[in-house]
Write an enzyme that holds these catalytic residues in place. Structure first.
Site, PDB file in Angstrom:
ATOM      1  N   HIS A 184       6.596  -1.003  10.528  1.00 41.22           N
ATOM      2  CA  HIS A 184       6.736  -0.941   9.054  1.00 41.22           C
ATOM      3  C   HIS A 184       7.221  -2.293   8.558  1.00 41.22           C
ATOM      4  O   HIS A 184       8.411  -2.582   8.562  1.00 41.22           O
ATOM      5  CB  HIS A 184       7.721   0.181   8.684  1.00 41.22           C
ATOM      6  CG  HIS A 184       7.844   0.433   7.216  1.00 41.22           C
ATOM      7  ND1 HIS A 184       8.110   1.682   6.675  1.00 41.22           N
ATOM      8  CD2 HIS A 184       7.744  -0.400   6.146  1.00 41.22           C
ATOM      9  CE1 HIS A 184       8.168   1.605   5.367  1.00 41.22           C
ATOM     10  NE2 HIS A 184       7.960   0.350   5.012  1.00 41.22           N
ATOM     11  N   GLU A 202      11.252   8.223   0.503  1.00 33.38           N
ATOM     12  CA  GLU A 202      12.185   7.088   0.465  1.00 33.38           C
ATOM     13  C   GLU A 202      13.112   7.326  -0.735  1.00 33.38           C
ATOM     14  O   GLU A 202      14.295   7.558  -0.559  1.00 33.38           O
ATOM     15  CB  GLU A 202      11.411   5.769   0.326  1.00 33.38           C
ATOM     16  CG  GLU A 202      12.310   4.528   0.289  1.00 33.38           C
ATOM     17  CD  GLU A 202      11.542   3.227   0.015  1.00 33.38           C
ATOM     18  OE1 GLU A 202      10.413   3.285  -0.509  1.00 33.38           O
ATOM     19  OE2 GLU A 202      12.107   2.142   0.301  1.00 33.38           O
TER      20      GLU A 202
HETATM   21  N1  HPA Z   1       8.895   0.975  -0.572  1.00 35.21           N
HETATM   22  C1  HPA Z   1       7.887   0.971  -1.433  1.00 35.21           C
HETATM   23  N2  HPA Z   1       7.141  -0.108  -1.648  1.00 35.21           N
HETATM   24  C2  HPA Z   1       7.404  -1.230  -0.976  1.00 35.21           C
HETATM   25  C3  HPA Z   1       8.440  -1.271  -0.071  1.00 35.21           C
HETATM   26  C4  HPA Z   1       9.221  -0.110   0.150  1.00 35.21           C
HETATM   27  O1  HPA Z   1      10.168  -0.042   0.956  1.00 35.21           O
HETATM   28  N3  HPA Z   1       8.445  -2.537   0.417  1.00 35.21           N
HETATM   29  C5  HPA Z   1       7.426  -3.214  -0.156  1.00 35.21           C
HETATM   30  N4  HPA Z   1       6.797  -2.419  -1.019  1.00 35.21           N
HETATM   31 ZN    ZN Z   2       7.888  -0.358   3.092  1.00 27.08          ZN
END
Ligand code: HPA
Ligand code: ZN
Length: 334
Positions: free
Chosen positions: A14, A197
């Site tokens: 990731h 997230e």
């Molecule tokens: N989340 C969502 N979009 C993103 C992220 C992330 O952690 N990093 C780069 N684009």
């Molecule tokens: Zn990411």
């Protein structure tokens, strides 16, 4: 433990290549390309990296990209990351890129893709690092724009392994991209998505059900739904967890509250990754070290996390076996 973590063979699953743009390179490229930045010094850039949430970060992340203009800029960016990963004993990387962050500024899709592909090929020849490239759709943009981006990828199938979904999770649920993901999978691209997230556990379930993802990016909030956790564990779907990112974006209130151990205890194939290391204060080794120290993770837990990264990778079966053999040999000898 520190020496073991530094030296162990690692896989990163990731990583947004645009998130490896270090302040120093941002300044240098701004000068090279006559781009005006709202910062006078490298220190000023660093001081701006105080985020209260994902959107705060994304605003700076997209602004930072404006210095990437020429093919060489994309090559230099990727090469700097890959050289750094070699020093951290990272042997396999699965890298996201955000083409819409560039095509929207008038930069050619193929310019970006060929520069990244060249850097990855060179890293394979020079360091033996293996890689996969995953093209992300920006979820704050429209379905139509995602389809236009997929049309570019279709012409470059040999170089792009999968499609992903990133950017602002709140307000842009997975089903917005159900049709574009169906078409992408039909064309042979593996699917992954950022979910859980900032968004709820429902986004993780919907990404599995409607986007038919093969891996979960982040997935922290899946833990709020025990039935979903059992399902993810039973199906052996890996999670690409990003400890320093979670801390810096306030997905966790402190590293000691990080759910990584709970994920392992629930039988999930959790992995450690850096996400956007130039913005969040650490690459692979630093992510391992910070969460190991905060949670006092045992040697067994670190070994499991390291192994999960190869198990959860998109390496083909034979390459995966070889990589796991190398890993297990290292573990047995150290
Ligand atoms: N989340 C969502 N979009 C993103 C992220 C992330 O952690 N990093 C780069 N684009
Ligand atoms: Zn990411």
């Amino acid at each position: 433990m520190r020496t073991f973590i530094e030296n162990m063979p690692k896989a990163e699953l990731h990583l947004h290549i645009e998130g490896t743009l270090e302040p120093q390179m941002m300044m240098a490229l701004a000068k090279r390309n006559n781009v005006t930045l709202p910062y006078a010094t490298v220190d000023e850039i660093r001081q701006a990296y105080e985020f209260s949430n994902l959107q705060d970060f994304l605003d700076l992340y997209y602004a930072g990209m404006s210095v990437l203009v020429e093919r060489q800029d994309f090559f230099d960016l990727a090469w700097a990351y890959l050289e750094k990963m070699h020093t951290q004993n990272v042997t396999h990387v699965e890298i996201f890129f955000d083409p819409q962050g560039h095509t929207a500024r008038g930069i050619n899709f193929d310019t970006v893709l060929s520069a990244l592909t060249d850097a990855l090929d060179q890293a394979n020849r020079t360091f033996g690092i293996t890689s996969k490239l995953i093209m992300c759709f920006l979820r704050h943009l429209s379905e139509e724009e995602a389809f236009e981006t997929l049309a570019h990828a279709r012409k470059a199938k040999g170089h792009i392994f999968g499609v992903g979904l990133d950017s602002s999770e709140i307000g842009h649920p997975p089903r917005k991209f159900e049709r574009v993901f169906a078409e992408a999978r039909n064309e042979g691209f593996v699917a992954v998505a950022h979910c859980g997230e900032e968004g709820p556990a429902e986004n993780v379930a919907d990404s599995l059900d409607y986007l038919k993802i093969s891996r979960i990016d982040h997935g922290n909030r899946a833990l709020e739904d025990p039935a979903l956790v059992s399902r993810i564990a039973d199906e052996g779907i890996a999670l690409t967890v990003c400890p320093l990112s979670n801390l810096r974006l306030n997905v966790v209130t402190s590293m000691t509250d990080h759910p990584l151990r709970r994920m392992l205890n629930a039988g999930l194939c959790a992995t450690i990754n850096s996400d956007d290391p130039a913005y969040f204060g650490g690459y692979m080794t630093e992510n391992y070290l910070s969460v190991q120290e905060a949670l006092n993770l045992s040697r067994d837990e670190i070994e499991q996390l390291g192994r999960n990264a190869y198990t959860g990778s998109f390496l083909d079966a034979a390459s995966k076996r070889v990589a796991l053999d190398v890993y297990d040999t290292f573990v047995a000898a150290n």
